[in-house]
Design an enzyme around this catalytic site. Structure first.
Site, PDB file in Angstrom:
ATOM      1  CG  ASP A  72      -2.109  -0.819   1.162  1.00 55.87           C
ATOM      2  OD1 ASP A  72      -2.204  -1.637   0.225  1.00 55.87           O
ATOM      3  OD2 ASP A  72      -2.982  -0.684   2.040  1.00 55.87           O
TER       4      ASP A  72
ATOM      5  CG  HIS B   4       2.234   0.339   4.382  1.00 52.49           C
ATOM      6  ND1 HIS B   4       1.865  -0.541   5.379  1.00 52.49           N
ATOM      7  CD2 HIS B   4       1.134   1.099   4.112  1.00 52.49           C
ATOM      8  CE1 HIS B   4       0.601  -0.324   5.707  1.00 52.49           C
ATOM      9  NE2 HIS B   4       0.131   0.656   4.956  1.00 52.49           N
TER      10      HIS B   4
END
Length: 273
Positions: free
Chosen positions: A79, A224
């Site tokens: 993400d 992430h």
């Protein structure tokens, strides 16, 4: 309770899928969710779904068939990128022949790293939408939600030639309005079942350990690629999960032969391996 709806007529199999779906309370509203296994089962009961959607396209190589109803599949997702470490991450994924799904942010990410976005797509990974500026969608009205999603859709399409079909709401927060706008834009919502909470630590060993402790078949891993401790943890995560017999796939491959339905929320249910 909010339930996902389609503007077009849904077949009997989709009705069975919805009836079997889990209920997830997010953003102050109960939203039905569908597991990867339910998505595959719905496609099977409907008599459709070719193997093409389940072909695991390893970066830089031709696709090879995979059946996640039989194989122990797991989806690696990232993400809020791309960022400065994403090119190195892509090098790792290419070396280890692992496909991933990237939920990209528009502002300061897609617009800053267009060549990285193109590389993600060119190397066979799934390019997906994580909004324009990471605003919490359940705090917004429909027009604001539409703006957050559509701006990123257009920015990615300008680079790759294709609009994403998947999105992940920031913090996993969704509701009826978010689902309605997602459906309008042709976007399915994808949540997760495994998280290292890498936003809270730069400890690479801890990130790796958290993922490995939670890993399960049909799982979706949330990481992430913008935090310093994350990308260095990826090689060890991949090596250990391969040793345990996992097959890495993108989110669409995890659902195949089912296809992600716009507006629907997909979230794995953790099971003991």
């Amino acid at each position: 309770m909010f339930r996902t709806k389609q503007g077009r007529r849904r077949g009997p199999a989709l009705a069975l899928l919805a009836a079997a779906s889990l209920v997830l309370a997010l953003g102050g509203c109960s939203v039905d969710t569908v597991t990867p296994g339910q998505a595959r089962g719905e496609a099977g009961s409907d008599g459709g779904g070719a193997a093409t959607d389940g072909r695991a396209a390893s970066p830089g190589r031709a696709a090879a068939p995979v059946d996640c109803a039989k194989a122990k599949c797991i989806a690696l997702t990232f993400d809020a990128g791309p960022g400065k470490d994403t090119p190195h991450l892509l090098d790792v994924l290419k070396e280890k022949q692992v496909p991933a799904t990237f939920f990209l942010l528009g502002s300061k990410h897609v617009e800053r790293y267009p060549q990285v976005v193109k590389r993600i797509a060119d190397e066979g990974h799934e390019v997906a939408n994580h909004t324009w500026s990471h605003r919490i969608l359940t705090d917004l009205d429909a027009d604001e939600v539409r703006d957050e999603l559509s701006r990123t859709q257009e920015a990615i399409a300008k680079i790759t030639g294709r609009k994403p079909t998947l999105m992940r709401p920031p913090q996993g927060r969704t509701d009826g309005t978010v689902s309605d706008v997602s459906r309008e834009l042709g976007l399915s919502q994808v949540l997760w079942s495994i998280t290292a909470k890498d936003y809270s630590t730069e400890d690479t060993a801890l990130i790796r350990r958290r993922v490995l402790e939670q890993a399960h078949g049909d799982g979706i891993i949330l990481l992430h690629d913008i935090y310093d401790g994350t990308v260095p943890a990826v090689p060890g995560i991949i090596d250990e999960l391969k040793r345990r017999g996992y097959t890495f796939v993108t989110v669409p491959q995890l659902l195949a032969p089912g296809k992600a339905e716009p507006g629907v929320v997909y979230r794995p249910e953790k099971e003991d391996d």
